[in-house]
Design a protein around this motif. Sequence first.
Motif, mmCIF file in Angstrom:
data_model
loop_
_atom_site.group_PDB
_atom_site.id
_atom_site.type_symbol
_atom_site.label_atom_id
_atom_site.label_comp_id
_atom_site.label_asym_id
_atom_site.label_seq_id
_atom_site.Cartn_x
_atom_site.Cartn_y
_atom_site.Cartn_z
ATOM 1 N N ASP A 91 -14.387 0.652 2.657
ATOM 2 C CA ASP A 91 -13.489 1.609 3.294
ATOM 3 C C ASP A 91 -12.705 0.913 4.413
ATOM 4 O O ASP A 91 -13.271 0.146 5.202
ATOM 5 N N TRP A 92 -11.393 1.198 4.481
ATOM 6 C CA TRP A 92 -10.522 0.633 5.507
ATOM 7 C C TRP A 92 -9.919 1.767 6.332
ATOM 8 O O TRP A 92 -9.520 2.787 5.786
ATOM 9 N N ILE A 148 -8.987 4.675 4.033
ATOM 10 C CA ILE A 148 -8.739 4.310 2.645
ATOM 11 C C ILE A 148 -10.103 4.075 1.989
ATOM 12 O O ILE A 148 -10.798 3.098 2.293
ATOM 13 N N TYR A 200 -4.081 7.047 -2.958
ATOM 14 C CA TYR A 200 -3.358 5.841 -2.556
ATOM 15 C C TYR A 200 -3.305 4.878 -3.733
ATOM 16 O O TYR A 200 -4.049 4.993 -4.706
ATOM 17 N N THR A 232 -2.812 -5.729 -4.503
ATOM 18 C CA THR A 232 -3.332 -6.867 -3.762
ATOM 19 C C THR A 232 -2.525 -8.138 -4.040
ATOM 20 O O THR A 232 -1.646 -8.163 -4.897
ATOM 21 N N LEU A 271 0.852 -1.189 0.000
ATOM 22 C CA LEU A 271 0.000 0.000 0.000
ATOM 23 C C LEU A 271 0.884 1.235 0.000
ATOM 24 O O LEU A 271 1.778 1.361 0.843
ATOM 25 N N TRP A 294 -7.937 8.913 -0.022
ATOM 26 C CA TRP A 294 -8.070 8.699 1.405
ATOM 27 C C TRP A 294 -8.458 10.018 2.086
ATOM 28 O O TRP A 294 -8.278 11.095 1.531
ATOM 29 N N TRP A 334 -3.036 0.566 -3.983
ATOM 30 C CA TRP A 334 -3.032 -0.696 -3.237
ATOM 31 C C TRP A 334 -2.813 -1.840 -4.221
ATOM 32 O O TRP A 334 -3.600 -2.030 -5.137
ATOM 33 N N GLY A 337 -11.333 0.690 -0.897
ATOM 34 C CA GLY A 337 -10.115 -0.091 -1.066
ATOM 35 C C GLY A 337 -10.393 -1.529 -1.448
ATOM 36 O O GLY A 337 -11.325 -1.821 -2.218
#
Length: 355
Positions: A319-320, A311, A286, A290, A278, A300, A288, A314
């Motif tokens: 949302d994280w 985030i 951002y 995976t 990330l 973000w 990311w 994501g």
Amino acid sequence: MKRNYFFLIFFLIYFNNISTAQTGPWAKYDAKMKGEALIRESDGGYLKEVQSIVEGGGDVNWTMERSGLTPLMAASSGGHIEVVKFLLSKGAIENRKDANGRTALDRAKLVGAMTILNFLAGVTKDTQNIKPPEKEQAKKIIQVLPDLNPAKNTSKIVVDVTQLNTWAPFGTYIVGKKVKFFISSWKEGTVIEVGSPGNYAAKNISSGERKYQIAREGAPNWNEWIDWGSVTGLERENYWTGFFIGDWRLGETMAVNTRTDGAYQRDEYSFHSATEALRVNENKTYRWKTMDKQIINGKWKAAEDGAGIIILKGFRDVDWVLRNETNAAEENIRQLQSARLTTNGKMSITAKRPL
């Protein structure tokens, strides 16, 4: 005959010099053991043991390989003025820098060790720009990072990471200070005890190392030791979001098991490598990457309840929340900062990056 007599005198003088330079119980140990012990005892403030190690040939400028820590830095972080004075009297170099570019003076400043700070400032004749930890100004740092998806874009990304490592340093909050701390959610409380600064170069941790004991607001009988990476002031500061800017390795875990062999106990550590990556950019975007090589680009925003960022959309299109949970165990053993991604109804994801 005269020639043999000359060599005899030479060797007698040579070995006599060694014996006078290295005396006491530490003389029999090798340089590495003396150096590591000197850093450990300097950090603990044990002056007599420090003197004994030096008498045994310990190098007052011994430097830990990874962290760049010296005995003088360790004593300064621990606030041990007599040890600092002794090391300097034996030739300790005060302007050496650790792996983060900090001198003994800088480390004293970070933990608020004002006696050490004032003394070293006098030694170095540098009394300008000395501020307590709460007012310390971050230096602007520019880092050039490779793109996470070089197949599509081979350009470099220039990121201002001024806030990268500026979480309020341990020791910023003193006894009686009201703070926010994170356990499941952000809560308020009052610091009732400050733990030890510890030793970043050690491969173990002590009780209360880089922790605050906090009495929770409205629950006077509830006291808990909290890692410094989960404690902030009450008012929003730049590091509440700025700390998270940069690259994080996701999915890496550390397991600790205690093995008992008869009367002996030892801790064993095992690690699972990161599966994802990330990047948090300063411009509130951002990227990311995976486990299945999917690239997610998005935005973000600041978490509203305390230090952290959200985030948006994501992994799995939810949302994280990314929050700091840096602790002495990860710092000492692996030289890593730690954070965690959480979202409702799904397993959280660990995040790590080198100190």
